[in-house]
Scaffold this active site. Structure first.
Site, PDB file in Angstrom:
ATOM      1  CG  ASP A   1      -0.542  -0.209   2.625  1.00  0.00           C
ATOM      2  OD1 ASP A   1       0.866  -0.349   2.523  1.00  0.00           O
ATOM      3  OD2 ASP A   1      -0.807  -0.667   3.340  1.00  0.00           O
TER       4      ASP A   1
ATOM      5  CG  ASN B   1      -8.341  -1.659  12.007  1.00  0.00           C
ATOM      6  OD1 ASN B   1      -7.489  -2.271  11.511  1.00  0.00           O
ATOM      7  ND2 ASN B   1      -8.802  -0.449  11.207  1.00  0.00           N
TER       8      ASN B   1
ATOM      9  CG  HIS C   1      -5.449  -2.167   8.936  1.00  0.00           C
ATOM     10  ND1 HIS C   1      -5.488  -0.870   8.805  1.00  0.00           N
ATOM     11  CD2 HIS C   1      -4.196  -2.622   9.124  1.00  0.00           C
ATOM     12  CE1 HIS C   1      -4.287  -0.603   9.104  1.00  0.00           C
ATOM     13  NE2 HIS C   1      -3.466  -1.635   9.519  1.00  0.00           N
TER      14      HIS C   1
ATOM     15  CD  GLU D   1      -8.371   0.840   7.791  1.00  0.00           C
ATOM     16  OE1 GLU D   1      -8.197  -0.406   8.567  1.00  0.00           O
ATOM     17  OE2 GLU D   1      -7.701   2.217   7.926  1.00  0.00           O
TER      18      GLU D   1
HETATM   19  P1  PGA Z   1       2.395  -1.809  13.068  1.00  0.00           P
HETATM   20  O1  PGA Z   1       1.108  -1.816  11.846  1.00  0.00           O
HETATM   21  O2  PGA Z   1       3.283  -2.792  12.260  1.00  0.00           O
HETATM   22  O3  PGA Z   1       2.929  -0.578  12.710  1.00  0.00           O
HETATM   23  O4  PGA Z   1       1.723  -2.262  14.086  1.00  0.00           O
HETATM   24  C1  PGA Z   1       0.965  -3.133  11.075  1.00  0.00           C
HETATM   25  C2  PGA Z   1      -0.164  -2.864  10.255  1.00  0.00           C
HETATM   26  O5  PGA Z   1      -1.051  -1.566  10.443  1.00  0.00           O
HETATM   27  O6  PGA Z   1      -0.512  -3.332   9.311  1.00  0.00           O
END
Ligand code: PGA
Length: 239
Positions: free
Chosen positions: A66, A134, A136, A141
């Site tokens: 992304d 959450n 994702h 999302e």
């Molecule tokens: P993080 O994010 O590794 O900073 O916890 C993970 C994600 O949002 O995929």
């Protein structure tokens, strides 16, 4: 699903890098799907060290999950910059062998279509994933359905809050992003999900043991035939 429980973040990072290096050993011209965020930073550090010891990326190709809408590759918070800063500048992956949605594309929808076609045409051998609080994966999302293809997405409050720490007070945090779809991710031949810390324990429980539902996007991984989870004791603390 193969779940590897490790002691802590450092061990997760080492094991994840070993997993990726074994993919490259098995298939030197692998297409690697890479991820950003705090979780994979240690994995990339280990890969850089392995490269110094001979791990060869010269035949690999890298794609990414992304990118933020509106951030050019030169912006320190862009994911193109993250990949350069944490990995690409240290390894011998040719510049021509990397692709990521362009955050500065004039036509975001067209850029999503271009990226989807490019990723599908190539085929991802191993996709690395972190997981949001959450649920994702990429920037898919929680939603009413599983998005199939690369698309433009409005980031949720949970994601904006989680990533606000990377932006200074006078930097505007993007509220939209381009992300591989769940379908794009599920088309990868292998998936490696990494997670660390007690903050991820509840979402890991829902992802691995809960109902498969688009309100927990990562839960779809239960249906993929080749998923390895490398997570530390804290992240697996509720399992
Ligand atoms: P993080 O994010 O590794 O900073 O916890 C993970 C994600 O949002 O995929």
């Amino acid at each position: 699903m193969n779940i590897i429980r490790v002691r802590d973040y450092d061990e997760m990072s080492r094991q994840a890098a070993l997993f990726i290096s074994s993919q490259i050993a098995e298939k030197p011209n692998s297409t690697l799907g890479l991820a950003t965020g705090g979780t994979p930073v240690g994995t990339y550090e280990n890969l850089v060290a392995m490269h110094r010891d001979g791990l060869d990326f010269s035949q690999c190709f890298a794609v990414n999950l992304d990118e933020y809408e509106g951030l050019p590759a030169s912006h320190p918070q862009s994911y193109a910059y993250f990949m350069h800063h944490n990995l690409f500048r240290y390894i011998n992956l040719p510049e021509s062998a990397r692709d990521i949605p362009s955050g500065s594309a004039a036509d975001g929808e067209a850029e999503c279509r271009r990226y989807e076609q490019a990723v599908r045409a190539r085929g991802v051998d191993l996709q690395l994933l972190g997981i949001g609080h959450n649920g994702h994966i990429g920037f898919n999302e929680p939603a009413d359905d599983f998005p199939r293809v690369t698309h433009r997405v409005a980031l949720t409050r949970s994601t904006l809050d989680a990533n606000a720490r990377y932006f200074t007070a006078n930097e505007k945090q993007p509220e939209f992003a381009y992300t591989m779809g769940i379908g794009t991710i599920m088309a990868a031949k292998k998936i490696l999900l990494i997670a660390s810390g007690s903050g991820k324990a509840e979402i890991m429980r829902k992802t691995l043991l809960g109902e498969v539902t688009p309100s927990v996007p990562a839960s779809i991984l239960q249906f993929h035939q080749n998923v390895t989870v490398i997570a530390d004791e804290a992240a697996l603390g509720l399992i």
